[in-house]
Design a protein around this motif. Structure first.
Motif, PDB file in Angstrom:
ATOM      1  N   TYR A  58       0.847  -1.198   0.000  1.00  0.00           N
ATOM      2  CA  TYR A  58       0.000   0.000   0.000  1.00  0.00           C
ATOM      3  C   TYR A  58       0.883   1.249   0.000  1.00  0.00           C
ATOM      4  O   TYR A  58       2.127   1.153   0.078  1.00  0.00           O
ATOM      5  CB  TYR A  58      -0.949   0.010   1.196  1.00  0.00           C
ATOM      6  N   THR A  59       0.266   2.407  -0.116  1.00  0.00           N
ATOM      7  CA  THR A  59       0.976   3.685  -0.090  1.00  0.00           C
ATOM      8  C   THR A  59       0.620   4.423   1.194  1.00  0.00           C
ATOM      9  O   THR A  59      -0.551   4.502   1.569  1.00  0.00           O
ATOM     10  CB  THR A  59       0.589   4.558  -1.299  1.00  0.00           C
TER      11      THR A  59
ATOM     12  N   LYS B 103       2.788   9.084   0.831  1.00  0.00           N
ATOM     13  CA  LYS B 103       3.471   9.132  -0.463  1.00  0.00           C
ATOM     14  C   LYS B 103       4.641   8.152  -0.570  1.00  0.00           C
ATOM     15  O   LYS B 103       5.463   8.259  -1.475  1.00  0.00           O
ATOM     16  CB  LYS B 103       3.962  10.556  -0.767  1.00  0.00           C
TER      17      LYS B 103
ATOM     18  N   HIS C   7       5.756   4.048  -0.838  1.00  0.00           N
ATOM     19  CA  HIS C   7       5.287   2.699  -1.124  1.00  0.00           C
ATOM     20  C   HIS C   7       5.832   1.742  -0.059  1.00  0.00           C
ATOM     21  O   HIS C   7       7.055   1.637   0.124  1.00  0.00           O
ATOM     22  CB  HIS C   7       5.756   2.256  -2.512  1.00  0.00           C
TER      23      HIS C   7
END
Length: 251
Positions: free
Chosen positions: A84-85, A88, A90
């Motif tokens: 998921y992010t 901002k 990863h």
């Protein structure tokens, strides 16, 4: 699991072990860093970068993970749980499948990079003179000075190369000149930190020299640092992981 050994920002090296879909197991090693740990068996880590590209590791795949901590090196098997992010960045969650085990090794994470270096071949004569100076076994100060003078008079022919990866243990670079295995070279390496460029000079022992037919830069040279000081190695390791963090932030 003991979470006192971990801290946010600890370096991680990941080696592919099992593909969830029965695919090919990659031989690449990925560098990352620890972002969080629940103290039991789930860790949040940054998505790795390889050859300047973000690598979205497949959910369900298993990896051997090495944690570089202040308490030493620890290893376990883990599975990619989700990706998921967050802010901002990863990231991914991994779940530990085995207990952490402490182990010793002399390997270092390799950073893929590309910049110019200067190198020169150290002859047998120069190696002998250097060894004499290191041993310091001279009959008199005059003999020692004669050795220094002889060393200074040896011509130094610097050549151009392009580095392709760097670690605390050595480096890989490309050149148009073939080098002999176990040969010794001196390398000038400009390391770029936030505070500026720090020029470093290292002695490298050639581990392998591979020829690429038809390539503009015909030879790939892999080498290990020789007689490197701990303080110098720490600078290289610091550069490698500063650059890795910079790339993670950029992504």
């Amino acid at each position: 699991m003991n979470n006192t050994m971990f801290k946010v920002g600890d370096r991680i090296e990941m080696t592919h072990a099992v593909s969830a879909i029965g695919g090919v197991v990659s031989e690449k090693k990925y560098g990352s860093q620890l972002l969080d740990f629940d103290g039991i068996r789930t860790a949040k880590i940054a998505m790795p970068i390889y050859e300047n590209r973000l690598v979205p590791l497949d959910i369900g795949d298993e990896y051997q993970i090495c944690f570089f901590t202040n308490a030493g090196l620890y290893q376990c098997r883990a599975r990619i749980q989700r990706r998921y992010t967050e802010k901002k960045m990863h990231v991914m969650d991994v779940i530990f499948l085995t207990e952490l085990k402490k182990f010793q090794r002399r390997k270092f994470y390799r950073l893929d990079c590309m910049f110019s270096v200067k190198y020169r071949i150290i002859s047998e004569v120069e190696r002998t003179l250097r060894e004499r100076l290191e041993k310091g076994d001279f009959e008199s100060e005059e003999k020692r000075q004669d050795c220094l003078d002889s060393l200074e008079q040896i011509p130094k022919e610097w050549m151009d190369g392009t580095i392709s990866d760097l670690s605390g243990g050595g480096m890989r670079f490309h050149s148009s000149k073939e080098l002999e295995k176990d040969g010794i070279v001196e390398v000038r390496l400009p390391l770029s930190f936030r505070s500026g460029i720090l020029p470093m000079t290292f002695i490298l022992r050639v581990v392998a020299c591979t020829h690429y037919e038809g390539s503009r830069v015909a030879y790939e040279i892999r080498g290990e640092f020789e007689n490197i000081k701990d303080s110098e190695r720490e600078i290289v390791v610091k550069y490698v992981f500063e650059e890795q963090r910079r790339r993670l932030r950029k992504e």
